[in-house]
Design a protein around this motif. Structure first.
Motif, PDB file in Angstrom:
ATOM      1  N   VAL A   1      28.599  36.266  29.284  1.00 38.50           N
ATOM      2  CA  VAL A   1      29.382  37.503  29.371  1.00 38.50           C
ATOM      3  C   VAL A   1      30.865  37.245  29.134  1.00 38.50           C
ATOM      4  CG1 VAL A   1      30.024  39.445  30.855  1.00 38.50           C
ATOM      5  CG2 VAL A   1      27.690  38.550  30.902  1.00 38.50           C
ATOM      6  N   LYS A   2      31.384  36.161  29.688  1.00 41.29           N
ATOM      7  CA  LYS A   2      32.802  35.837  29.489  1.00 41.29           C
ATOM      8  C   LYS A   2      33.152  35.768  28.006  1.00 41.29           C
ATOM      9  CE  LYS A   2      34.286  33.018  33.442  1.00 41.29           C
ATOM     10  NZ  LYS A   2      34.820  31.678  33.786  1.00 41.29           N
ATOM     11  N   VAL A   3      32.349  35.042  27.271  1.00 39.18           N
ATOM     12  CA  VAL A   3      32.612  34.863  25.839  1.00 39.18           C
ATOM     13  C   VAL A   3      32.519  36.199  25.112  1.00 39.18           C
ATOM     14  CG1 VAL A   3      31.829  33.729  23.728  1.00 39.18           C
ATOM     15  CG2 VAL A   3      31.787  32.485  25.903  1.00 39.18           C
ATOM     16  N   ALA A   4      31.496  36.973  25.442  1.00 39.42           N
ATOM     17  CA  ALA A   4      31.323  38.267  24.772  1.00 39.42           C
ATOM     18  C   ALA A   4      32.517  39.187  25.010  1.00 39.42           C
ATOM     19  CB  ALA A   4      30.036  38.927  25.257  1.00 39.42           C
ATOM     20  N   ILE A   5      33.043  39.183  26.215  1.00 40.20           N
ATOM     21  CA  ILE A   5      34.197  40.029  26.520  1.00 40.20           C
ATOM     22  C   ILE A   5      35.398  39.639  25.660  1.00 40.20           C
ATOM     23  CG2 ILE A   5      35.914  40.591  28.287  1.00 40.20           C
ATOM     24  CD1 ILE A   5      33.635  40.400  30.350  1.00 40.20           C
TER      25      ILE A   5
ATOM     26  N   SER B   1      31.890  31.395  50.019  1.00 40.58           N
ATOM     27  CA  SER B   1      31.465  30.944  48.685  1.00 40.58           C
ATOM     28  C   SER B   1      31.900  31.916  47.594  1.00 40.58           C
ATOM     29  CB  SER B   1      29.951  30.720  48.645  1.00 40.58           C
ATOM     30  OG  SER B   1      29.241  31.910  48.924  1.00 40.58           O
ATOM     31  N   SER B   2      31.815  33.208  47.859  1.00 32.61           N
ATOM     32  CA  SER B   2      32.222  34.188  46.852  1.00 32.61           C
ATOM     33  C   SER B   2      33.719  34.111  46.590  1.00 32.61           C
ATOM     34  CB  SER B   2      31.838  35.604  47.292  1.00 32.61           C
ATOM     35  OG  SER B   2      30.439  35.744  47.400  1.00 32.61           O
ATOM     36  N   ALA B   3      34.514  33.963  47.650  1.00 28.96           N
ATOM     37  CA  ALA B   3      35.964  33.857  47.475  1.00 28.96           C
ATOM     38  C   ALA B   3      36.331  32.611  46.672  1.00 28.96           C
ATOM     39  CB  ALA B   3      36.659  33.839  48.837  1.00 28.96           C
ATOM     40  N   ILE B   4      35.628  31.508  46.940  1.00 33.56           N
ATOM     41  CA  ILE B   4      35.883  30.291  46.158  1.00 33.56           C
ATOM     42  C   ILE B   4      35.564  30.536  44.689  1.00 33.56           C
ATOM     43  CG2 ILE B   4      35.078  27.930  45.738  1.00 33.56           C
ATOM     44  CD1 ILE B   4      34.726  27.667  48.791  1.00 33.56           C
ATOM     45  N   MET B   5      34.439  31.192  44.412  1.00 31.11           N
ATOM     46  CA  MET B   5      34.056  31.454  43.025  1.00 31.11           C
ATOM     47  C   MET B   5      35.041  32.386  42.322  1.00 31.11           C
ATOM     48  SD  MET B   5      31.492  29.568  42.362  1.00 31.11           S
ATOM     49  CE  MET B   5      31.228  28.304  43.620  1.00 31.11           C
ATOM     50  N   VAL B   6      35.579  33.350  43.045  1.00 34.13           N
ATOM     51  CA  VAL B   6      36.609  34.219  42.460  1.00 34.13           C
ATOM     52  C   VAL B   6      37.823  33.375  42.091  1.00 34.13           C
ATOM     53  CG1 VAL B   6      38.228  36.111  42.917  1.00 34.13           C
ATOM     54  CG2 VAL B   6      35.846  36.322  43.634  1.00 34.13           C
ATOM     55  N   ARG B   7      38.210  32.468  42.983  1.00 37.66           N
ATOM     56  CA  ARG B   7      39.356  31.610  42.704  1.00 37.66           C
ATOM     57  C   ARG B   7      39.090  30.656  41.541  1.00 37.66           C
ATOM     58  NH1 ARG B   7      42.011  34.564  43.635  1.00 37.66           N
ATOM     59  NH2 ARG B   7      43.119  35.215  45.494  1.00 37.66           N
ATOM     60  N   LEU B   8      37.820  30.384  41.257  1.00 39.77           N
ATOM     61  CA  LEU B   8      37.465  29.498  40.141  1.00 39.77           C
ATOM     62  C   LEU B   8      37.223  30.279  38.853  1.00 39.77           C
ATOM     63  CD1 LEU B   8      35.074  26.953  41.904  1.00 39.77           C
ATOM     64  CD2 LEU B   8      37.497  26.696  41.365  1.00 39.77           C
ATOM     65  N   ASN B   9      37.687  31.517  38.811  1.00 36.66           N
ATOM     66  CA  ASN B   9      37.636  32.353  37.602  1.00 36.66           C
ATOM     67  C   ASN B   9      36.222  32.739  37.187  1.00 36.66           C
ATOM     68  OD1 ASN B   9      40.505  32.196  37.270  1.00 36.66           O
ATOM     69  ND2 ASN B   9      40.245  30.164  36.370  1.00 36.66           N
ATOM     70  N   LYS B  10      35.330  32.874  38.166  1.00 32.34           N
ATOM     71  CA  LYS B  10      33.965  33.294  37.884  1.00 32.34           C
ATOM     72  C   LYS B  10      33.838  34.819  37.824  1.00 32.34           C
ATOM     73  CE  LYS B  10      32.141  29.131  38.004  1.00 32.34           C
ATOM     74  NZ  LYS B  10      31.420  28.539  36.838  1.00 32.34           N
ATOM     75  N   VAL B  11      34.947  35.512  38.080  1.00 31.25           N
ATOM     76  CA  VAL B  11      34.944  36.970  38.142  1.00 31.25           C
ATOM     77  C   VAL B  11      36.103  37.500  37.298  1.00 31.25           C
ATOM     78  CG1 VAL B  11      35.271  38.953  39.690  1.00 31.25           C
ATOM     79  CG2 VAL B  11      33.882  37.019  40.422  1.00 31.25           C
ATOM     80  N   TYR B  12      35.871  38.592  36.587  1.00 29.44           N
ATOM     81  CA  TYR B  12      36.926  39.275  35.828  1.00 29.44           C
ATOM     82  C   TYR B  12      37.067  40.660  36.428  1.00 29.44           C
ATOM     83  CZ  TYR B  12      39.169  41.753  31.923  1.00 29.44           C
ATOM     84  OH  TYR B  12      39.999  42.520  31.157  1.00 29.44           O
ATOM     85  N   GLY B  13      38.237  40.949  37.009  1.00 29.54           N
ATOM     86  CA  GLY B  13      38.346  42.157  37.809  1.00 29.54           C
ATOM     87  C   GLY B  13      37.417  41.975  38.990  1.00 29.54           C
ATOM     88  N   ASN B  14      36.454  42.863  39.133  1.00 26.35           N
ATOM     89  CA  ASN B  14      35.413  42.646  40.154  1.00 26.35           C
ATOM     90  C   ASN B  14      34.041  42.511  39.501  1.00 26.35           C
ATOM     91  OD1 ASN B  14      35.023  45.294  39.366  1.00 26.35           O
ATOM     92  ND2 ASN B  14      34.610  46.059  41.417  1.00 26.35           N
ATOM     93  N   LEU B  15      34.041  42.072  38.240  1.00 25.63           N
ATOM     94  CA  LEU B  15      32.802  41.945  37.481  1.00 25.63           C
ATOM     95  C   LEU B  15      32.294  40.502  37.500  1.00 25.63           C
ATOM     96  CD1 LEU B  15      33.710  44.090  34.333  1.00 25.63           C
ATOM     97  CD2 LEU B  15      32.630  44.844  36.460  1.00 25.63           C
ATOM     98  N   MET B  16      30.998  40.368  37.694  1.00 25.56           N
ATOM     99  CA  MET B  16      30.325  39.067  37.748  1.00 25.56           C
ATOM    100  C   MET B  16      30.075  38.603  36.314  1.00 25.56           C
ATOM    101  SD  MET B  16      26.818  38.365  39.883  1.00 25.56           S
ATOM    102  CE  MET B  16      25.695  39.107  38.690  1.00 25.56           C
ATOM    103  N   VAL B  17      31.022  37.850  35.754  1.00 21.50           N
ATOM    104  CA  VAL B  17      30.985  37.566  34.320  1.00 21.50           C
ATOM    105  C   VAL B  17      30.541  36.152  33.984  1.00 21.50           C
ATOM    106  CG1 VAL B  17      32.712  39.321  33.758  1.00 21.50           C
ATOM    107  CG2 VAL B  17      33.456  36.997  34.320  1.00 21.50           C
ATOM    108  N   ASP B  18      30.136  35.370  34.979  1.00 19.21           N
ATOM    109  CA  ASP B  18      29.696  34.006  34.685  1.00 19.21           C
ATOM    110  C   ASP B  18      28.267  33.787  35.176  1.00 19.21           C
ATOM    111  OD1 ASP B  18      30.088  31.623  33.478  1.00 19.21           O
ATOM    112  OD2 ASP B  18      31.564  30.850  34.878  1.00 19.21           O
TER     113      ASP B  18
END
Length: 294
Positions: free
Chosen positions: A260-264, A205-222
């Motif tokens: 967080v995504k928007v703020a970044i 599940s985490s790998a899928i979420m990374v592929r869906l752009n839920k992570v920036y670098g290794n930061l949980m941004v969504d």
């Protein structure tokens, strides 16, 4: 006899161990769970590669299991919303015996293959849905019934078992075998078999979420900042990603509903919130790609 049910030859005198040795033995055996998941890495990779495009196209993650396996599926699905803002309706779980079985075993529920079929069919599975079917034995009737319903509907089926050549892994489109072997307490698959399933589910599940752009670098941004702790986490993540001071990060986050995504994007590109949201939409939610568009 199944590997998971075979009495361990290493600890026949477990009930006579001093507490310190008992604790050390139970902990040490958990490392075998990690080894089993590592051995299954190619199968897990294939599962992520097959699942990610379907989920990106609007599919749902559907977890199916009984007992410990079912509860682990519920846990993985529930945690996707606070971690990745994943919609509740796109992470569904079926547990043999229904919701009450989360807290109290429902005897015999796992033996009902017809109910498994009906429960899965009631979710109206589609081609882009990804159905994760968990069974330590690999032959739980409820899970196999759900597997038949998922395959009939054309959904992607991923069978996860703790015994080689298990029906759930062999009959699913993709099979993952976590060969954890005998348990320290014979047959108690809530031990390392359960640990291996937890690791595998986390990974998938985490790998899928990374592929869906839920992570920036290794930061949980969504993530969803729904309490004071998560607000502090959102501020910390924003500061880490942008180098902004705490006051600036908190101010911008307040203006964009602590997204967080928007703020970044606002802070790194020095653009209004509306523009940041437009850039993220254009970049399909990828912070990295949005920054390159400005």
């Amino acid at each position: 006899m199944l590997n998971t049910e075979t009495p361990s030859q290493e600890h026949a005198g477990l009930d006579q161990y001093p507490v310190a040795e008992l604790v050390d033995t139970l902990i040490a055996d958990q490392f075998n769970a990690i080894a089993a998941v590592q051995a299954a890495a190619p199968s897990i990779t294939a599962a992520v590669d097959a699942a990610a495009p379907r989920i990106a196209a609007g599919g749902r993650l559907i977890y199916v299991g009984a007992g410990t396996s079912g509860r682990l599926g519920v846990l993985d699905g529930v945690e996707l919303h606070p971690t990745f803002s994943w919609p509740h309706e796109r992470a569904l779980s079926l547990l043999a015996g229904g919701k009450g079985a989360m807290f109290k075993a429902v005897e015999g529920a796992e033996d009902d293959s017809k109910q498994g079929f009906l429960d899965l069919a009631a979710l109206l599975p589609q081609a882009n849905d990804v159905v994760l079917l968990l069974a330590a034995s690999g032959s739980t009737p409820y899970v196999l019934g759900a597997l038949d319903a998922a395959r009939t509907a054309g959904a992607l089926t991923i069978g996860i078992a703790n015994n080689p050549d298990a029906p759930v892994a062999m009959r699913a489109e993709l099979g993952i075998t976590l060969d954890t072997g005998p348990e320290v307490i014979s047959g108690s698959t809530r031990l390392k078999a359960g640990t291996s399933q937890k690791i595998a589910l986390n990974t998938i599940s985490s790998a899928i979420m990374v592929r869906l752009n839920k992570v920036y670098g290794n930061l949980m941004v969504d993530m969803k900042a729904t309490n004071a702790k998560l607000v502090r986490r959102a501020v910390a993540l924003t500061r880490h990603a942008t180098g902004a001071d705490e006051a600036s990060a908190h101010f911008v986050l307040e203006q964009c509903d602590f997204h967080v995504k928007v703020a970044i994007v606002v802070l790194k590109c020095q653009v209004p919130i509306a523009r940041a949201r437009a850039l993220l939409a254009q970049a399909e939610g990828s912070v990295r790609a949005a920054l390159l568009l400005q």
